[in-house]
Design a protein around this motif. Structure first.
Motif, PDB file in Angstrom:
ATOM      1  N   LEU A 252       0.828  -1.218   0.000  1.00  0.00           N
ATOM      2  CA  LEU A 252       0.000   0.000   0.000  1.00  0.00           C
ATOM      3  C   LEU A 252       0.854   1.256   0.000  1.00  0.00           C
ATOM      4  N   PHE A 253       2.032   1.174   0.602  1.00  0.00           N
ATOM      5  CA  PHE A 253       2.901   2.350   0.696  1.00  0.00           C
ATOM      6  C   PHE A 253       3.741   2.535  -0.564  1.00  0.00           C
ATOM      7  N   TYR A 254       4.424   1.476  -0.994  1.00  0.00           N
ATOM      8  CA  TYR A 254       5.418   1.637  -2.050  1.00  0.00           C
ATOM      9  C   TYR A 254       4.828   1.669  -3.459  1.00  0.00           C
ATOM     10  N   ILE A 255       3.818   0.858  -3.738  1.00  0.00           N
ATOM     11  CA  ILE A 255       3.290   0.814  -5.106  1.00  0.00           C
ATOM     12  C   ILE A 255       2.724   2.161  -5.544  1.00  0.00           C
ATOM     13  N   PRO A 256       1.806   2.785  -4.772  1.00  0.00           N
ATOM     14  CA  PRO A 256       1.331   4.111  -5.205  1.00  0.00           C
ATOM     15  C   PRO A 256       2.454   5.148  -5.243  1.00  0.00           C
ATOM     16  N   ALA A 257       3.398   5.056  -4.293  1.00  0.00           N
ATOM     17  CA  ALA A 257       4.488   6.042  -4.249  1.00  0.00           C
ATOM     18  C   ALA A 257       5.367   5.943  -5.487  1.00  0.00           C
ATOM     19  N   PHE A 258       5.827   4.729  -5.819  1.00  0.00           N
ATOM     20  CA  PHE A 258       6.680   4.561  -6.997  1.00  0.00           C
ATOM     21  C   PHE A 258       5.924   4.902  -8.273  1.00  0.00           C
ATOM     22  N   PHE A 259       4.667   4.503  -8.345  1.00  0.00           N
ATOM     23  CA  PHE A 259       3.884   4.795  -9.538  1.00  0.00           C
ATOM     24  C   PHE A 259       3.718   6.305  -9.717  1.00  0.00           C
ATOM     25  N   THR A 260       3.456   7.010  -8.615  1.00  0.00           N
ATOM     26  CA  THR A 260       3.284   8.456  -8.680  1.00  0.00           C
ATOM     27  C   THR A 260       4.573   9.147  -9.093  1.00  0.00           C
ATOM     28  N   VAL A 261       5.692   8.754  -8.464  1.00  0.00           N
ATOM     29  CA  VAL A 261       6.971   9.392  -8.772  1.00  0.00           C
ATOM     30  C   VAL A 261       7.384   9.137 -10.214  1.00  0.00           C
ATOM     31  N   LEU A 262       7.278   7.887 -10.662  1.00  0.00           N
ATOM     32  CA  LEU A 262       7.733   7.538 -12.007  1.00  0.00           C
ATOM     33  C   LEU A 262       6.841   8.136 -13.089  1.00  0.00           C
ATOM     34  N   THR A 263       5.531   8.112 -12.900  1.00  0.00           N
ATOM     35  CA  THR A 263       4.647   8.703 -13.903  1.00  0.00           C
ATOM     36  C   THR A 263       4.768  10.221 -13.922  1.00  0.00           C
ATOM     37  N   HIS A 264       5.041  10.813 -12.742  1.00  0.00           N
ATOM     38  CA  HIS A 264       5.189  12.265 -12.678  1.00  0.00           C
ATOM     39  C   HIS A 264       6.402  12.733 -13.466  1.00  0.00           C
ATOM     40  N   ARG A 265       7.464  11.901 -13.482  1.00  0.00           N
ATOM     41  CA  ARG A 265       8.693  12.322 -14.139  1.00  0.00           C
ATOM     42  C   ARG A 265       8.859  11.758 -15.540  1.00  0.00           C
ATOM     43  N   PHE A 266       8.281  10.579 -15.818  1.00  0.00           N
ATOM     44  CA  PHE A 266       8.496   9.959 -17.116  1.00  0.00           C
ATOM     45  C   PHE A 266       7.207   9.731 -17.912  1.00  0.00           C
ATOM     46  N   GLY A 267       6.066   9.718 -17.248  1.00  0.00           N
ATOM     47  CA  GLY A 267       4.814   9.439 -17.955  1.00  0.00           C
ATOM     48  C   GLY A 267       4.160  10.698 -18.496  1.00  0.00           C
ATOM     49  N   GLN A 268       4.867  11.358 -19.412  1.00  0.00           N
ATOM     50  CA  GLN A 268       4.372  12.636 -19.930  1.00  0.00           C
ATOM     51  C   GLN A 268       3.085  12.485 -20.744  1.00  0.00           C
ATOM     52  N   GLU A 269       2.831  11.278 -21.254  1.00  0.00           N
ATOM     53  CA  GLU A 269       1.605  11.082 -22.048  1.00  0.00           C
ATOM     54  C   GLU A 269       0.371  10.931 -21.171  1.00  0.00           C
ATOM     55  N   ILE A 270       0.557  10.720 -19.875  1.00  0.00           N
ATOM     56  CA  ILE A 270      -0.577  10.588 -18.962  1.00  0.00           C
ATOM     57  C   ILE A 270      -1.126  11.969 -18.655  1.00  0.00           C
ATOM     58  N   PRO A 271      -2.440  12.189 -18.753  1.00  0.00           N
ATOM     59  CA  PRO A 271      -3.022  13.514 -18.469  1.00  0.00           C
ATOM     60  C   PRO A 271      -2.623  14.038 -17.101  1.00  0.00           C
ATOM     61  N   HIS A 272      -2.436  15.360 -17.014  1.00  0.00           N
ATOM     62  CA  HIS A 272      -1.938  15.968 -15.773  1.00  0.00           C
ATOM     63  C   HIS A 272      -2.901  15.749 -14.611  1.00  0.00           C
ATOM     64  N   HIS A 273      -4.214  15.798 -14.891  1.00  0.00           N
ATOM     65  CA  HIS A 273      -5.157  15.633 -13.784  1.00  0.00           C
ATOM     66  C   HIS A 273      -5.108  14.211 -13.206  1.00  0.00           C
ATOM     67  N   VAL A 274      -4.679  13.241 -14.019  1.00  0.00           N
ATOM     68  CA  VAL A 274      -4.519  11.876 -13.513  1.00  0.00           C
ATOM     69  C   VAL A 274      -3.337  11.815 -12.547  1.00  0.00           C
ATOM     70  N   HIS A 275      -2.231  12.508 -12.894  1.00  0.00           N
ATOM     71  CA  HIS A 275      -1.082  12.590 -11.993  1.00  0.00           C
ATOM     72  C   HIS A 275      -1.515  13.115 -10.625  1.00  0.00           C
ATOM     73  N   ILE A 276      -2.293  14.198 -10.639  1.00  0.00           N
ATOM     74  CA  ILE A 276      -2.656  14.859  -9.388  1.00  0.00           C
ATOM     75  C   ILE A 276      -3.614  13.998  -8.575  1.00  0.00           C
ATOM     76  N   LEU A 277      -4.562  13.354  -9.244  1.00  0.00           N
ATOM     77  CA  LEU A 277      -5.477  12.460  -8.529  1.00  0.00           C
ATOM     78  C   LEU A 277      -4.710  11.320  -7.861  1.00  0.00           C
ATOM     79  N   LEU A 278      -3.742  10.753  -8.571  1.00  0.00           N
ATOM     80  CA  LEU A 278      -2.931   9.679  -7.997  1.00  0.00           C
ATOM     81  C   LEU A 278      -2.115  10.183  -6.809  1.00  0.00           C
ATOM     82  N   ALA A 279      -1.564  11.404  -6.944  1.00  0.00           N
ATOM     83  CA  ALA A 279      -0.789  11.978  -5.846  1.00  0.00           C
ATOM     84  C   ALA A 279      -1.675  12.215  -4.624  1.00  0.00           C
ATOM     85  N   ASN A 280      -2.916  12.635  -4.843  1.00  0.00           N
ATOM     86  CA  ASN A 280      -3.839  12.854  -3.729  1.00  0.00           C
ATOM     87  C   ASN A 280      -4.217  11.537  -3.062  1.00  0.00           C
TER      88      ASN A 280
END
Length: 319
Positions: A252-280
């Motif tokens: 529960l701790f590491y999977i969302p954290a790694f997914f958020t960090v990696l998509t935030h820096r490398f997943g430029q094709e993912i819509p920005h609002h999806v990044h923020i929802l995942l971070a929240n």
């Protein structure tokens, strides 16, 4: 024309925009977020109260769990109240100092939780692989030193980020397209080279977390080998149940954290609002589900919760 001294440029305030493109849904999004935050406060508060009041739970495993609960409360409380203010009242204005403070505690708590999870994995390793030395190895002083180490390491890793941001000049807009302040979200508003911020912000904290994950993985490989050697099926089931709770919390701790960090820096094709929802969701899900996982899967905690909250009420009704 002489160049402007950009290093003197610093905004008095930033403006948190919430979730860009979903402004009309802010109120609706805030309802489940608020409910999850209140449930996280309740769950972790109950867990801390039970561990505090029941002397039988004053053991290394539960003391580490109480540290995790405190870290979860800090993580969610650092971000969610301001997030809800943005959603409900469009109160996105935040001072430069307050933004840096929120940024520091957000990343600091994440790093501290990782150390606590590593300590919990070591606790399970000693309890299963070397049970005769458990009391001698995991003494109260060792638990205190573990907590101090988590604080010190996190401070040393995250505090430089404050200076990396403070050195930047800000001569563009001051709108942060997010619901809270985080390192790269602030740095990207600067009108200067942020290569050092990107390198440090990704390499140093990420490397520390990866080391924790590798050590946790090694611990559980050794634990599994020891579990299969246990002669009693009942003992294996009990050990699997306890370790299963911890593994769920780790995931529960590491999977969302790694997914958020990696998509935030490398997943430029993912819509920005999806990044923020995942971070929240990252700052809400672990604090919400950790006490549920341990409360449901750990028999001792379930029994003590019943004793603290149900039995007194039953006695009052009988009187």
């Amino acid at each position: 024309m002489p160049p402007c001294n950009l290093t003197s440029l610093r905004p008095a305030t930033f403006l948190l925009a919430g979730i860009p493109g979903m402004e009309k849904l802010h109120i609706w999004i805030s309802i489940p977020f608020c409910a999850m935050y209140l449930a996280a406060l309740l769950g972790n508060g109950v867990l801390l109260l039970v561990i505090r009041t029941e002397r039988s739970l004053h053991q290394p495993m539960y003391l580490l769990l109480s540290m995790l609960a405190v870290a979860d409360l800090v993580l969610s409380t650092t971000t969610v109240p301001k997030m809800l203010a943005v959603f409900w009242f469009s109160a996105g204005q935040i001072s430069f100092g307050a933004c840096l403070t929120q940024m520091f505690f957000l990343h600091f708590t994440f790093s501290a939780e990782s150390v606590i999870l590593l300590a919990m994995a070591f606790d399970r390793f000693v309890a299963i692989c070397d049970p005769l030395r458990y009391v001698a190895v995991l003494t109260p002083s060792v638990i205190v030193k573990t907590g101090l180490f988590a604080l010190l390491r996190s401070f040393c890793i995250i505090f430089p980020c404050v200076f990396l941001v403070k050195r930047l000049p800000f001569c563009r807009h001051n709108v942060i397209p997010h619901t809270y302040c985080e390192h790269m979200g602030i740095a990207r508003l600067a009108c200067a080279d942020i290569s050092i911020n990107i390198l440090y912000g990704l390499a140093v904290p990420f490397a520390a977390i990866v080391v924790d994950v590798v050590l946790i993985a090694v611990s559980y490989v050794l634990i599994l080998l020891a579990l299969f050697r246990l002669p009693s099926r009942t003992a294996r089931h009990k050990a699997f149940n306890t370790c299963g709770s911890h593994v769920c919390v780790i995931l529960l701790f590491y999977i969302p954290a790694f997914f958020t960090v990696l998509t935030h820096r490398f997943g430029q094709e993912i819509p920005h609002h999806v990044h923020i929802l995942l971070a929240n969701l990252y700052v809400l899900f672990p604090p919400l589900l950790n006490p549920v996982v341990y409360g449901v899967r750990t028999q001792q905690i379930k029994e003590k919760v019943v004793k603290v909250f149900i039995c007194p009420k039953s006695r009052l009704l009988q009187e």
